[in-house]
Design a protein around this motif. Structure first.
Motif, PDB file in Angstrom:
ATOM      1  N   LYS A  28       0.811  -1.220   0.000  1.00 55.09           N
ATOM      2  CA  LYS A  28       0.000   0.000   0.000  1.00 55.09           C
ATOM      3  C   LYS A  28       0.846   1.273   0.000  1.00 55.09           C
ATOM      4  CE  LYS A  28      -3.909  -2.195   2.361  1.00 55.09           C
ATOM      5  NZ  LYS A  28      -4.800  -2.161   3.537  1.00 55.09           N
ATOM      6  N   GLU A  29       2.026   1.230   0.613  1.00 54.88           N
ATOM      7  CA  GLU A  29       2.826   2.440   0.762  1.00 54.88           C
ATOM      8  C   GLU A  29       3.878   2.599  -0.323  1.00 54.88           C
ATOM      9  OE1 GLU A  29       1.819   4.524   2.977  1.00 54.88           O
ATOM     10  OE2 GLU A  29       0.321   3.083   3.673  1.00 54.88           O
ATOM     11  N   LEU A  30       3.925   1.727  -1.286  1.00 59.56           N
ATOM     12  CA  LEU A  30       4.949   1.777  -2.326  1.00 59.56           C
ATOM     13  C   LEU A  30       4.690   2.964  -3.259  1.00 59.56           C
ATOM     14  CD1 LEU A  30       7.377  -0.053  -2.878  1.00 59.56           C
ATOM     15  CD2 LEU A  30       6.030  -1.183  -4.651  1.00 59.56           C
ATOM     16  N   SER A  31       5.721   3.776  -3.489  1.00 58.48           N
ATOM     17  CA  SER A  31       5.576   4.931  -4.369  1.00 58.48           C
ATOM     18  C   SER A  31       5.465   4.484  -5.823  1.00 58.48           C
ATOM     19  CB  SER A  31       6.774   5.868  -4.217  1.00 58.48           C
ATOM     20  OG  SER A  31       7.952   5.264  -4.746  1.00 58.48           O
ATOM     21  N   PHE A  32       4.983   5.390  -6.664  1.00 57.37           N
ATOM     22  CA  PHE A  32       4.845   5.042  -8.075  1.00 57.37           C
ATOM     23  C   PHE A  32       6.192   4.700  -8.702  1.00 57.37           C
ATOM     24  CE2 PHE A  32       5.170   6.453 -12.513  1.00 57.37           C
ATOM     25  CZ  PHE A  32       4.263   5.577 -13.088  1.00 57.37           C
ATOM     26  N   ILE A  33       7.221   5.476  -8.382  1.00 57.02           N
ATOM     27  CA  ILE A  33       8.543   5.247  -8.971  1.00 57.02           C
ATOM     28  C   ILE A  33       9.056   3.858  -8.621  1.00 57.02           C
ATOM     29  CG2 ILE A  33      10.947   5.985  -9.040  1.00 57.02           C
ATOM     30  CD1 ILE A  33       9.023   7.848 -10.488  1.00 57.02           C
ATOM     31  N   ASP A  34       8.999   3.493  -7.350  1.00 55.97           N
ATOM     32  CA  ASP A  34       9.471   2.172  -6.925  1.00 55.97           C
ATOM     33  C   ASP A  34       8.619   1.068  -7.522  1.00 55.97           C
ATOM     34  OD1 ASP A  34      11.499   3.291  -5.424  1.00 55.97           O
ATOM     35  OD2 ASP A  34      10.314   3.354  -3.580  1.00 55.97           O
ATOM     36  N   TRP A  35       7.320   1.295  -7.537  1.00 51.95           N
ATOM     37  CA  TRP A  35       6.399   0.293  -8.093  1.00 51.95           C
ATOM     38  C   TRP A  35       6.649   0.105  -9.579  1.00 51.95           C
ATOM     39  CZ3 TRP A  35       2.430   0.712 -11.751  1.00 51.95           C
ATOM     40  CH2 TRP A  35       1.545  -0.365 -11.816  1.00 51.95           C
ATOM     41  N   PHE A  36       6.761   1.200 -10.309  1.00 49.49           N
ATOM     42  CA  PHE A  36       6.938   1.140 -11.763  1.00 49.49           C
ATOM     43  C   PHE A  36       8.297   0.569 -12.125  1.00 49.49           C
ATOM     44  CE2 PHE A  36       7.315   3.041 -16.078  1.00 49.49           C
ATOM     45  CZ  PHE A  36       6.131   2.537 -16.609  1.00 49.49           C
ATOM     46  N   LYS A  37       9.333   0.878 -11.355  1.00 50.29           N
ATOM     47  CA  LYS A  37      10.654   0.306 -11.593  1.00 50.29           C
ATOM     48  C   LYS A  37      10.606  -1.215 -11.490  1.00 50.29           C
ATOM     49  CE  LYS A  37      14.075   2.034  -9.306  1.00 50.29           C
ATOM     50  NZ  LYS A  37      14.808   2.667  -8.187  1.00 50.29           N
ATOM     51  N   GLY A  38       9.827  -1.718 -10.533  1.00 50.74           N
ATOM     52  CA  GLY A  38       9.686  -3.160 -10.396  1.00 50.74           C
ATOM     53  C   GLY A  38       9.052  -3.795 -11.621  1.00 50.74           C
ATOM     54  N   LYS A  39       8.075  -3.110 -12.213  1.00 51.70           N
ATOM     55  CA  LYS A  39       7.416  -3.629 -13.411  1.00 51.70           C
ATOM     56  C   LYS A  39       8.358  -3.611 -14.613  1.00 51.70           C
ATOM     57  CE  LYS A  39       3.852  -4.291 -10.988  1.00 51.70           C
ATOM     58  NZ  LYS A  39       3.609  -5.676 -10.505  1.00 51.70           N
ATOM     59  N   ILE A  40       9.098  -2.516 -14.768  1.00 50.25           N
ATOM     60  CA  ILE A  40      10.055  -2.420 -15.865  1.00 50.25           C
ATOM     61  C   ILE A  40      11.143  -3.481 -15.713  1.00 50.25           C
ATOM     62  CG2 ILE A  40      11.817  -0.953 -16.926  1.00 50.25           C
ATOM     63  CD1 ILE A  40       9.008  -0.100 -17.592  1.00 50.25           C
ATOM     64  N   ARG A  41      11.550  -3.705 -14.492  1.00 50.75           N
ATOM     65  CA  ARG A  41      12.577  -4.713 -14.194  1.00 50.75           C
ATOM     66  C   ARG A  41      12.126  -6.098 -14.643  1.00 50.75           C
ATOM     67  NH1 ARG A  41      16.633  -5.479 -10.057  1.00 50.75           N
ATOM     68  NH2 ARG A  41      16.711  -7.660  -9.364  1.00 50.75           N
ATOM     69  N   ARG A  42      10.847  -6.356 -14.558  1.00 47.62           N
ATOM     70  CA  ARG A  42      10.316  -7.662 -14.975  1.00 47.62           C
ATOM     71  C   ARG A  42      10.235  -7.766 -16.494  1.00 47.62           C
ATOM     72  NH1 ARG A  42       9.740 -11.896 -16.615  1.00 47.62           N
ATOM     73  NH2 ARG A  42       7.970 -13.329 -16.421  1.00 47.62           N
ATOM     74  N   LEU A  43       9.966  -6.648 -17.176  1.00 45.43           N
ATOM     75  CA  LEU A  43       9.693  -6.696 -18.612  1.00 45.43           C
ATOM     76  C   LEU A  43      10.922  -6.450 -19.485  1.00 45.43           C
ATOM     77  CD1 LEU A  43       6.379  -4.616 -18.634  1.00 45.43           C
ATOM     78  CD2 LEU A  43       6.572  -7.100 -18.845  1.00 45.43           C
ATOM     79  N   TRP A  44      11.593  -5.344 -19.265  1.00 45.72           N
ATOM     80  CA  TRP A  44      12.562  -4.863 -20.255  1.00 45.72           C
ATOM     81  C   TRP A  44      13.881  -5.623 -20.313  1.00 45.72           C
ATOM     82  CZ3 TRP A  44       8.811  -2.314 -22.190  1.00 45.72           C
ATOM     83  CH2 TRP A  44       9.000  -1.607 -23.374  1.00 45.72           C
TER      84      TRP A  44
END
Length: 330
Positions: free
Chosen positions: A63-79
């Protein structure tokens, strides 16, 4: 429904991987019927539904994860996986090595689409609700789903007339967002979903599956209102995924994934969905068409092996860039 192991989502990802790969198997059906290389739209829809479901579930855990940290995790999985495969394809097959392929993922519309979807999803679920306290949670989610469907319909009538299926044009950049939102909505309402008799849900899934193709057959390569009829295919596409989720939520899925070898195989393919999508284009070949339909099994097995190796290489690459202990999760 088994909410702890999420076998239903594993089964949906497994089917999605097979459907998406089969849709690119035109060379394998040469001399038989290349029209058999289909189901890609349904496969993509299944995957986007699972993505929306898991994203919504993840928000509850972080719940407390910022957008930057959250989005970095998604990019880390994909790119990283796409980046490594572009380099590998250049070294093995002398495929062009360009900025667009390595950084922008130009060869993979799916990657480009889901990255935008992730950002939009976060905005709609994590940011805007704070400004919409007057709107109930479930009503807000339902409204987002309806708005996403409306945007798909609007884009259909705005975009240029398609030759062939509109779902194989730029329309696929837009139409799957409502599927993702449906996945999120189903997660929110999961305890309220009525699980009736499995036969009814199987029939609903099968009817939706057939109806999608019938609607496209009416309007494909037509003009005027006959062409416009194809937008109605959004209805059975959504219902196919919804009924597919319900069908996958019955105990037969637990039985399949509970079996030692069968379950391991399904879980393996489900965990490699992204990598399978990335590697398949360089590995599809008609070399074994003389042993049809065994050639389909052979090529798919090679794709899965390459996908697994890509996942291992990606995990190793990421471990070199971080302080985390190397771990491969499938």
């Amino acid at each position: 429904m088994n909410q702890d192991r999420l076998y239903s989502l594993d089964m949906m990802k497994f089917v999605a991987a097979i459907f998406i790969t089969n849709s690119h198997f035109q060379p394998l059906y040469e001399g038989v019927n290349t029209a058999f290389a289909t189901f890609g739209v349904q496969g993509n829809a299944l995957f986007f539904f699972v993505a929306g479901y898991l994203l919504m579930m993840g928000f509850g855990k972080h719940k407390e994860l910022s957008f930057i940290d959250w989005f970095k995790g998604k990019i880390r999985r994909l790119w990283p996986a796409a980046f490594i495969w572009v380099v590998a394809a250049n070294l093995i097959w002398d495929a062009p090595l360009t900025f667009d392929k390595m950084i922008l993922g130009s060869d993979y519309w799916f990657l480009q689409t889901i990255v935008v979807y992730y950002a939009l999803f976060y905005l709609l679920i994590k940011v805007l609700p704070a400004k919409c306290r007057f709107w109930g949670g479930n009503k807000y989610m339902l409204s987002l789903f309806g708005l996403a469907v409306a945007c798909s319909v609007a884009y259909f009538f705005w975009m240029p007339v398609a030759e062939g299926s509109p779902f194989h044009t730029s329309f696929h950049f837009v139409c799957h967002f409502s599927i993702m939102m449906m996945g999120a909505l189903v997660y929110v309402c999961r305890d309220r979903i009525s699980m009736g008799h499995w036969v009814k849900d199987v029939c609903g899934m099968a009817l939706s599956f057939v109806l999608y193709f019938l609607i496209l057959a009416i309007g494909k390569n037509k003009t005027g209102w006959l062409y416009d009829v194809q937008v109605l295919a959004l209805v059975p596409l959504h219902s196919f995924v919804y009924y597919g989720y319900k069908v996958a939520s019955y105990k037969w899925t637990d039985w399949c994934l509970g079996k030692r070898f069968l379950g391991k195989g399904i879980s393996l393919v489900a965990g490699l969905t992204l990598e399978i999508y990335i590697v398949q284009f360089m590995l599809i070949t008609n070399k074994w068409n003389s042993v049809f339909p065994l050639n389909i099994v052979i090529v798919f097995a090679i794709i899965c092996l390459a996908a697994y190796l890509l996942k291992v290489m990606t995990a190793a690459f990421l471990s070199l860039l971080s302080k985390d202990k190397f771990a491969l999760e499938i």
